[in-house]
Design a protein around this motif. Structure first.
Motif, PDB file in Angstrom:
ATOM      1  N   GLN A 112      -3.701   9.954  -2.312  1.00  0.00           N
ATOM      2  CA  GLN A 112      -4.625   8.817  -2.382  1.00  0.00           C
ATOM      3  C   GLN A 112      -3.899   7.535  -2.029  1.00  0.00           C
ATOM      4  OE1 GLN A 112      -6.026   9.787  -6.595  1.00  0.00           O
ATOM      5  NE2 GLN A 112      -7.967   9.244  -5.650  1.00  0.00           N
ATOM      6  N   GLY A 113      -4.655   6.604  -1.498  1.00  0.00           N
ATOM      7  CA  GLY A 113      -4.082   5.300  -1.191  1.00  0.00           C
ATOM      8  C   GLY A 113      -4.213   4.352  -2.366  1.00  0.00           C
ATOM      9  N   TYR A 114      -3.132   3.647  -2.649  1.00  0.00           N
ATOM     10  CA  TYR A 114      -3.119   2.673  -3.738  1.00  0.00           C
ATOM     11  C   TYR A 114      -2.694   1.317  -3.191  1.00  0.00           C
ATOM     12  CZ  TYR A 114      -3.399   6.604  -6.977  1.00  0.00           C
ATOM     13  OH  TYR A 114      -3.801   7.719  -7.659  1.00  0.00           O
TER      14      TYR A 114
ATOM     15  N   ASN B 102       0.854  -1.182   0.000  1.00  0.00           N
ATOM     16  CA  ASN B 102       0.000   0.000   0.000  1.00  0.00           C
ATOM     17  C   ASN B 102       0.890   1.230   0.000  1.00  0.00           C
ATOM     18  OD1 ASN B 102      -1.245   2.192   2.059  1.00  0.00           O
ATOM     19  ND2 ASN B 102      -2.881   1.282   0.839  1.00  0.00           N
TER      20      ASN B 102
ATOM     21  N   LYS C 158       0.747  11.100  -4.032  1.00  0.00           N
ATOM     22  CA  LYS C 158       0.260  12.318  -4.670  1.00  0.00           C
ATOM     23  C   LYS C 158       0.644  12.190  -6.131  1.00  0.00           C
ATOM     24  CE  LYS C 158       0.809  16.270  -2.553  1.00  0.00           C
ATOM     25  NZ  LYS C 158      -0.527  16.898  -2.416  1.00  0.00           N
ATOM     26  N   SER C 159      -0.363  12.054  -7.001  1.00  0.00           N
ATOM     27  CA  SER C 159      -0.073  11.808  -8.408  1.00  0.00           C
ATOM     28  C   SER C 159      -0.285  13.061  -9.230  1.00  0.00           C
ATOM     29  CB  SER C 159      -0.955  10.683  -8.950  1.00  0.00           C
ATOM     30  OG  SER C 159      -2.306  11.056  -8.931  1.00  0.00           O
TER      31      SER C 159
ATOM     32  N   PRO D   3      -4.585  15.529  -4.625  1.00  0.00           N
ATOM     33  CA  PRO D   3      -4.743  14.981  -3.273  1.00  0.00           C
ATOM     34  C   PRO D   3      -3.927  13.704  -3.100  1.00  0.00           C
ATOM     35  CG  PRO D   3      -6.618  14.387  -4.606  1.00  0.00           C
ATOM     36  CD  PRO D   3      -5.782  15.308  -5.453  1.00  0.00           C
TER      37      PRO D   3
ATOM     38  N   ASP E 150       0.643   5.740  -0.064  1.00  0.00           N
ATOM     39  CA  ASP E 150      -0.091   7.000  -0.119  1.00  0.00           C
ATOM     40  C   ASP E 150       0.633   7.908  -1.094  1.00  0.00           C
ATOM     41  OD1 ASP E 150      -0.717   6.878   3.448  1.00  0.00           O
ATOM     42  OD2 ASP E 150      -1.914   6.138   1.774  1.00  0.00           O
TER      43      ASP E 150
END
Length: 122
Positions: free
Chosen positions: A109-111, A96, A100-101, A107, A98
């Protein structure tokens, strides 16, 4: 798009070792915390270990002293070195991150990775 791609897990005898890796790719501006979770059959997904962008780590009590999490920020990759494996470590392991793309304005986001099976035999 952002992707997390995990290395293959495997079958290991109790007492053995295995290292997992997870590489993030795509339009990444920055990565905050990265971590590993696992889910055994019939159980909830649980945190195994996490690491901040600065290198601070956190471990589940069940893996302290046996597992080591690390990351290579230049490669956007997180690793989980697992030693002294036990049958109760058998689970699907997920990474997992976190992220910022795209830009500084995006924002966080969790991937999640796709999951990889780790099986520890007696």
């Amino acid at each position: 798009q952002v992707q997390l791609v995990e290395s293959e897990g495997g079958l290991v005898q109790a007492g053995g070792s295995l290292t997992l890796s997870c590489a993030a790719s795509g339009s990444i501006f920055s990565i905050n915390a990265m971590g590993w979770f696992r889910q055994a059959p019939g159980k909830q997904r649980e945190l195994v270990a996490s690491i901040t962008s600065g290198g601070s780590t956190n471990y589940a009590d069940s893996v302290k002293g046996r597992f080591t999490i690390s990351r290579d920020n230049a490669k956007n990759t997180v690793y989980l070195q697992m030693n002294s494996l036990k049958p109760e470590d058998t689970a699907v392991y997920y990474c997992n991150a976190d992220i910022k793309s795209g830009s500084i304005w995006a924002p966080v986001q969790g991937y999640w990775g796709q999951g990889t099976q780790v099986t520890v035999s007696f």
